[in-house]
Structure formats: structure tokens, C-alpha cells
Scaffold this motif. Structure first.
Motif, PDB file in Angstrom:
ATOM      1  N   LEU A  37       0.816  -1.213   0.000  1.00 54.16           N
ATOM      2  CA  LEU A  37       0.000   0.000   0.000  1.00 54.16           C
ATOM      3  C   LEU A  37       0.852   1.267   0.000  1.00 54.16           C
ATOM      4  CD1 LEU A  37      -3.040  -0.914   2.261  1.00 54.16           C
ATOM      5  CD2 LEU A  37      -2.519  -1.578  -0.051  1.00 54.16           C
ATOM      6  N   HIS A  54      -5.537  -7.282  -2.840  1.00 56.23           N
ATOM      7  CA  HIS A  54      -6.138  -6.976  -1.541  1.00 56.23           C
ATOM      8  C   HIS A  54      -7.636  -6.733  -1.684  1.00 56.23           C
ATOM      9  CE1 HIS A  54      -2.513  -6.891   0.725  1.00 56.23           C
ATOM     10  NE2 HIS A  54      -1.951  -6.029  -0.089  1.00 56.23           N
ATOM     11  N   HIS A  56      -9.474  -5.763   1.407  1.00 54.50           N
ATOM     12  CA  HIS A  56      -9.937  -5.073   2.623  1.00 54.50           C
ATOM     13  C   HIS A  56     -10.138  -3.578   2.369  1.00 54.50           C
ATOM     14  CE1 HIS A  56      -5.844  -3.583   3.235  1.00 54.50           C
ATOM     15  NE2 HIS A  56      -5.441  -4.801   2.940  1.00 54.50           N
ATOM     16  N   VAL A  57     -10.799  -2.934   3.311  1.00 55.12           N
ATOM     17  CA  VAL A  57     -11.303  -1.568   3.108  1.00 55.12           C
ATOM     18  C   VAL A  57     -10.191  -0.529   2.963  1.00 55.12           C
ATOM     19  CG1 VAL A  57     -11.556  -1.020   5.571  1.00 55.12           C
ATOM     20  CG2 VAL A  57     -13.116   0.029   3.903  1.00 55.12           C
ATOM     21  N   ASN A  58      -8.996  -0.840   3.434  1.00 56.32           N
ATOM     22  CA  ASN A  58      -7.912   0.143   3.344  1.00 56.32           C
ATOM     23  C   ASN A  58      -7.565   0.510   1.896  1.00 56.32           C
ATOM     24  OD1 ASN A  58      -6.316  -1.495   6.115  1.00 56.32           O
ATOM     25  ND2 ASN A  58      -7.691   0.235   6.155  1.00 56.32           N
ATOM     26  N   ALA A  61      -9.237   3.730   0.927  1.00 58.83           N
ATOM     27  CA  ALA A  61      -8.578   4.936   1.456  1.00 58.83           C
ATOM     28  C   ALA A  61      -7.403   5.323   0.571  1.00 58.83           C
ATOM     29  CB  ALA A  61      -8.114   4.685   2.891  1.00 58.83           C
ATOM     30  N   VAL A  62      -6.649   4.325   0.127  1.00 54.45           N
ATOM     31  CA  VAL A  62      -5.496   4.594  -0.741  1.00 54.45           C
ATOM     32  C   VAL A  62      -5.971   5.168  -2.079  1.00 54.45           C
ATOM     33  CG1 VAL A  62      -3.618   3.507  -2.037  1.00 54.45           C
ATOM     34  CG2 VAL A  62      -4.021   2.861   0.346  1.00 54.45           C
TER      35      VAL A  62
ATOM     36  N   TYR B  28      -7.630  -0.442  12.320  1.00 57.67           N
ATOM     37  CA  TYR B  28      -7.258  -0.596  10.901  1.00 57.67           C
ATOM     38  C   TYR B  28      -8.300  -0.021   9.938  1.00 57.67           C
ATOM     39  CZ  TYR B  28      -3.800  -3.968  12.597  1.00 57.67           C
ATOM     40  OH  TYR B  28      -2.763  -4.577  13.245  1.00 57.67           O
ATOM     41  N   ILE B  31      -7.777   3.597   8.788  1.00 54.64           N
ATOM     42  CA  ILE B  31      -6.550   4.070   8.138  1.00 54.64           C
ATOM     43  C   ILE B  31      -6.949   4.915   6.923  1.00 54.64           C
ATOM     44  CG2 ILE B  31      -4.602   3.305   6.719  1.00 54.64           C
ATOM     45  CD1 ILE B  31      -4.206   0.992   8.684  1.00 54.64           C
ATOM     46  N   GLY B  32      -6.399   6.095   6.847  1.00 53.60           N
ATOM     47  CA  GLY B  32      -6.715   6.977   5.718  1.00 53.60           C
ATOM     48  C   GLY B  32      -7.732   8.051   6.040  1.00 53.60           C
ATOM     49  N   ASN B  36      -7.353  11.716   4.271  1.00 55.85           N
ATOM     50  CA  ASN B  36      -8.390  12.080   3.301  1.00 55.85           C
ATOM     51  C   ASN B  36      -9.206  13.283   3.772  1.00 55.85           C
ATOM     52  OD1 ASN B  36      -8.302  10.439   0.838  1.00 55.85           O
ATOM     53  ND2 ASN B  36      -8.519   8.698   2.216  1.00 55.85           N
ATOM     54  N   PHE B  60      -0.999  10.295   5.566  1.00 52.42           N
ATOM     55  CA  PHE B  60      -1.440   8.899   5.468  1.00 52.42           C
ATOM     56  C   PHE B  60      -0.440   7.974   6.164  1.00 52.42           C
ATOM     57  CE2 PHE B  60      -1.504   4.720   3.505  1.00 52.42           C
ATOM     58  CZ  PHE B  60      -2.848   4.407   3.479  1.00 52.42           C
ATOM     59  N   GLY B 117      -0.949  -5.620   3.478  1.00 55.51           N
ATOM     60  CA  GLY B 117      -0.222  -4.859   2.461  1.00 55.51           C
ATOM     61  C   GLY B 117       0.563  -3.698   3.028  1.00 55.51           C
ATOM     62  N   PHE B 118       0.620  -3.627   4.372  1.00 56.05           N
ATOM     63  CA  PHE B 118       1.456  -2.612   5.018  1.00 56.05           C
ATOM     64  C   PHE B 118       2.772  -3.279   5.436  1.00 56.05           C
ATOM     65  CE2 PHE B 118      -2.914  -1.123   5.847  1.00 56.05           C
ATOM     66  CZ  PHE B 118      -2.830   0.139   5.291  1.00 56.05           C
TER      67      PHE B 118
END
Lengths: 118, 152
Positions: A37, A54, A56-58, A61-62, B28, B31-32, B36, B60, B117-118
Motif C-alpha cells: 500500500l 487486496h 480489505h477496506v484500506n 482509502a489509498v 485498521y 486508516i486513511g 483524506n 497517510f 499490504g502494510f
């Protein structure tokens, strides 16, 4: 070359849109493929379509942060329901395909590589 | 000398518009949210797209780090016509070696964080690439303080 929208992509590549349909008119200027991400946050460009595995909800946001035109989830994975709800709220289409990332990347390249903006 | 500079800095930021956010570790889903929200605010001001992008990207990463690695934290953002200052404070495990943490690819992320993915070791270098000034202070098992300055 004329502008390509997310809707055009979905039709030509047989992608199913599961959320964020209000954003199907977004112009596609390029593609970014990554599952890290922070890499997407650092390097994707505005109006890119983002290809990821992916769900998931993140990811929403990205995509919102970077003004991406759409998210495509590969390999038959299905986005979480929170992800679909967030895509609806942010008007970012989330599309799915049964194809692998490699296969989809090839299709996208064939479709977009002749576009000057790509 | 240090005292007078910091006093001048405090006087300066008092004139700025302020936004403050409380962050919970492990949250989690959110996040964002901070980045935003700030991006939307910046888009209503006379700030170029390039500046608003690099500020949002940095925030972010700051909020992501607090959610992934700290128990709780605050992010305060102050802005005026010429600069944006981001101050983040958290209570958490801290950073043992700041120099190492700044290296691209270095991470202490666990499996759960990586699965999302982090934790690729890109966060602090993303901040460093985007902020004009980055100041980090950290104490192990106490927490971390970051101050970012953007000249706009």
C-alpha cells in the motif's frame, strides 16, 4: 486516441463491477500494479487504475487519497462488504476478474499501450 | 538560543489554523481517515495539487504508523498561507533505531500487518521524500513524536 473510461475497460476486459458504479465514467490515464500500500501511496499517479489482490477496506482509502480511477481485484477474490460500501461512498469503482494479475496486466497493456497518455 | 527559536516557533504557529485528531492503535478500518479529511480541506484552499498530494501522502503514512504500531496517538495539523505543520505524538513501542527505521525496506511489521499490504518499510521514507522538514524523536516503550513541515 480517445479517452478510455473505467466503463470501457470493464466492457472490453469483461470485468464485473461490484461497487462504486457512480465512478464508472472516470477517465483511465494509466495502470499501477502493486500489493504494497505504501508503494501505491508513493508512486501511483492520478487517474491510474490500480490492480491488486487486496480486498480489505484500506484499499479504498489509498485509492481516494491518490484520486485513482478504479480498483481491479484479481484472481477471483471478492472485496469485503465494507470495501464495497466505501467504494460506493467514494464513487470509486471496484472491479473483479477471475484472471491472474499477470494475465490482466497483459490485457491492460494491449488495450492501453497505444494511448499517448499511458 | 534554542529557547528563543522555539518561542518564536510557538508564537508563529499560534496564528495558524488548527485541526486535531485522536488516533486509536489497531483501528485498521480507519486508516486513511485523517489524510483524506485533510486532503479535502486543502482542496478548498489555495494550495497546489502537488502540495496537497505530498501533504496527504505524508499524513497517510503518519496515521498508518500510529494505528499499526502504537496504542494511541494524536495528529495535529496547522496551516496558513505559506506552510503546513504536522505534529504527531503517540504512546507505543517507539523506534529503537531511527536511522535504521528511515532506510527503505526496513520494517518491524508482524505477519498480520504484512497481510494487509502494510509493513513494507516504505512509510518513513515516503514521509521523508515528501516533507520539507522531518523531525523524529522516539523512546523505546514510551512513544514517538514526529514533526513535519511543508513549505507551500
Amino acid at each position: 486516441m480517445e479517452q478510455i473510461t473505467v466503463e470501457n475497460l470493464a466492457e472490453k476486459l469483461n470485468l464485473e463491477c461490484l461497487g462504486g458504479k457512480a465512478g464508472l465514467h472516470h477517465t483511465v490515464k494509466g495502470v499501477y500494479i502493486s500489493d504494497l500500500l505504501s508503494d501505491v501511496v508513493g508512486h501511483a499517479r492520478e487517474s491510474d487504475v490500480w490492480v491488486t489482490l487486496h480486498t480489505h477496506v484500506n484499499i479504498v482509502a489509498v485509492a481516494t487519497l491518490k484520486n485513482l480511477s478504479a480498483i481491479i481485484i484479481t484472481g477471483g477474490r471478492v472485496p469485503d462488504k465494507e470495501t464495497i460500501a466505501a467504494c460506493d461512498a467514494q464513487q470509486i469503482p471496484v472491479l473483479v476478474t477471475q484472471h491472474s494479475t499477470f494475465h490482466l496486466a497483459g490485457q491492460l497493456y494491449r488495450l492501453l499501450a497505444s494511448n499517448e497518455e499511458f | 538560543m534554542v529557547f528563543s527559536i522555539s518561542q518564536a516557533f510557538v508564537r508563529y504557529i499560534r496564528k495558524m489554523e488548527k485541526f486535531s485528531f485522536q488516533i486509536s492503535g489497531g483501528d485498521y478500518q480507519n486508516i486513511g481517515y485523517v489524510s483524506n479529511t485533510i486532503k479535502k480541506i486543502l482542496n478548498t484552499r489555495k494550495i497546489s495539487a502537488v502540495n496537497s498530494r505530498r501533504i496527504a501522502v505524508s499524513i497517510f503514512e503518519v496515521e498508518t504508523n500510529i494505528i499499526l504500531y502504537a496504542r494511541r496517538g494524536t495528529i495535529e495539523i496547522e496551516l496558513d498561507n505559506s506552510s503546513v505543520v504536522v505534529a504527531a505524538n503517540d504512546e507505543g513501542k517507539g523506534i529503537e533505531n531511527v536511522w535504521l527505521a528511515m532506510q527503505e525496506g526496513y520494517t518491524t511489521a508482524n505477519e498480520e500487518i504484512r497481510r494487509l499490504g502494510f509493513g513494507a518499510g516504505l512509510g518513513l521514507s515516503n514521509i521523508n521524500n515528501n516533507a520539507d522538514i522531518l523531525w523524529i524523536s522516539s523512546k523505546v516503550n514510551i512513544g514517538t513524536c514526529l514533526i513535519l513541515v511543508f513549505l507551500i
